[in-house]
Design a protein around this motif. Structure first.
Motif, mmCIF file in Angstrom:
data_model
loop_
_atom_site.group_PDB
_atom_site.id
_atom_site.type_symbol
_atom_site.label_atom_id
_atom_site.label_comp_id
_atom_site.label_asym_id
_atom_site.label_seq_id
_atom_site.Cartn_x
_atom_site.Cartn_y
_atom_site.Cartn_z
ATOM 1 N N ILE A 270 0.858 -1.187 0.000
ATOM 2 C CA ILE A 270 0.000 0.000 0.000
ATOM 3 C C ILE A 270 0.895 1.239 0.000
ATOM 4 N N ARG A 271 0.632 2.149 -0.905
ATOM 5 C CA ARG A 271 1.503 3.311 -1.083
ATOM 6 C C ARG A 271 1.078 4.452 -0.146
ATOM 7 N N THR A 272 2.022 4.979 0.570
ATOM 8 C CA THR A 272 1.754 6.078 1.508
ATOM 9 C C THR A 272 2.869 7.109 1.400
ATOM 10 N N SER A 273 2.497 8.329 1.686
ATOM 11 C CA SER A 273 3.490 9.417 1.762
ATOM 12 C C SER A 273 2.943 10.477 2.703
ATOM 13 N N ILE A 274 3.819 11.049 3.505
ATOM 14 C CA ILE A 274 3.426 12.089 4.450
ATOM 15 C C ILE A 274 4.449 13.209 4.387
ATOM 16 N N SER A 275 3.952 14.420 4.436
ATOM 17 C CA SER A 275 4.853 15.584 4.361
ATOM 18 C C SER A 275 4.225 16.730 5.125
ATOM 19 N N ALA A 276 5.094 17.539 5.737
ATOM 20 C CA ALA A 276 4.647 18.744 6.441
ATOM 21 C C ALA A 276 4.357 19.842 5.430
ATOM 22 N N GLN A 277 3.293 20.594 5.663
ATOM 23 C CA GLN A 277 2.873 21.658 4.754
ATOM 24 C C GLN A 277 2.832 22.984 5.502
ATOM 25 N N ASP A 278 3.229 24.039 4.791
ATOM 26 C CA ASP A 278 3.155 25.366 5.397
ATOM 27 C C ASP A 278 1.705 25.810 5.564
ATOM 28 N N THR A 279 0.875 25.481 4.570
ATOM 29 C CA THR A 279 -0.526 25.885 4.633
ATOM 30 C C THR A 279 -1.398 24.789 4.014
#
Length: 312
Positions: A270-279
């Protein structure tokens, strides 16, 4: 002079063997060409020629019966064609009327849908105003937590998608149950754990594919589709959460639900990705249910409620 009878010279002649046919190698085709008519048909034709018999009745009564049958068949075919020709305009008219009724019904349904959407928007606006009015100094916080208003701010973006080739797993995985087999497809239970993990990690607001979640939101399954508040969503599932981006991302990945998502990635592709966002921007919840509770003064009421407990 004595003469001897002279015998004619004997010529030795050799009888030559007949030359083979050029089409000897094509015996099957030769047989078909030589016997183009089946033997049974040939015998029947010969007998018929000898006797001169015909399948038509020989008596006048029989011939009249055949003629009468042919006339009746012709009459039935003619009447059927005439009726079809007469009923064709009627059928076309009924078909046109049915199409008009369908189009009219669809137009009426569209108008009612627009009216329902307008009324629903007015009700939601009244509910948001009521939350902000009765929330006092914490009106903004109440509106935020209830999903009554749009929100924006720093946060994280988490994308969860099915495996490229969803194939059956070996079993014994963390989400094996009686309802679903271990495959490379994202299930409603997986999304429930992801959302709960984000809430526990400090998320202030969460949305999946633009669908805002509240404390009363439900994530369920209908077949292979995932429903969020009875709205079907299609993969990939983009989860936006408002909060301290980097801290929220780290806390979620270190949590039990983040580890669960990592196991799904390792075991089922299962493909996952997480990233912090400014907004990140989250819409308001599509519908709200305003509930309130007040303590009951005095002893137990008629409903059997004790002091200090409320009703909603």
């Amino acid at each position: 002079m004595c003469g001897m009878s002279q015998q004619p010279p004997v010529r030795s002649t050799t009888t030559s063997s007949p030359r083979p046919r050029l089409d000897a190698s094509m015996s099957l085709l030769t047989n078909v060409m030589d016997h183009s008519l089946d033997d049974g048909y040939a015998e029947a034709a010969a007998r018929r020629g000898e006797t001169g018999r015909s399948r038509l009745p020989r008596t006048l009564r029989g011939r009249l019966t055949v003629a009468l049958g042919l006339v009746m068949v012709a009459v039935v075919v003619t009447i059927g064609a005439a009726e079809a020709r007469i009923s064709a305009p009627t059928l076309a008219k009924e078909r046109g009327e049915l199409i008009d009724r369908i189009e009219s019904g669809n137009a009426k349904a569209d108008r009612l849908t627009k009216s329902v959407d307008t009324l629903r928007g007015e009700v939601e606006e009244k509910q948001r105003q009521a939350l902000q009015k009765h929330g006092g100094a914490k009106g903004d916080l109440v509106a935020l937590l209830s999903g009554a208003t749009q929100v924006s701010g720093p946060g994280v973006k988490l994308v969860v998608d099915d495996a490229k080739q969803s194939a059956s797993g070996s079993g014994g995985g963390p989400r094996e149950s009686n309802d679903f087999s271990d495959t490379g497809r994202v299930r409603d239970h997986d999304m429930q754990r992801v959302v709960n993990g984000l809430w526990e990690s400090g998320a202030e607001a969460v949305a999946i594919n633009g669908q805002r979640l509240t404390a009363l939101s439900a994530i369920r399954a209908a077949g292979d589709a995932i429903l969020v508040d009875n709205k079907p969503l299609a993969p990939p599932y983009t989860v936006l959460a408002v909060g301290d981006g980097q801290r929220l991302s780290t806390a979620f990945q270190d949590s039990a639900d983040g580890q669960y998502l990592h196991v799904l990635q390792e075991n089922y592709d299962i493909r996952t990705s997480i990233s912090a966002q400014d907004t990140v921007r989250l819409p308001a919840a599509p519908s709200l249910i305003v509930r309130s509770a007040e303590p009951i003064a005095g002893g137990a009421g008629k409903g059997g409620t004790e002091k200090g407990k409320g009703t909603s």
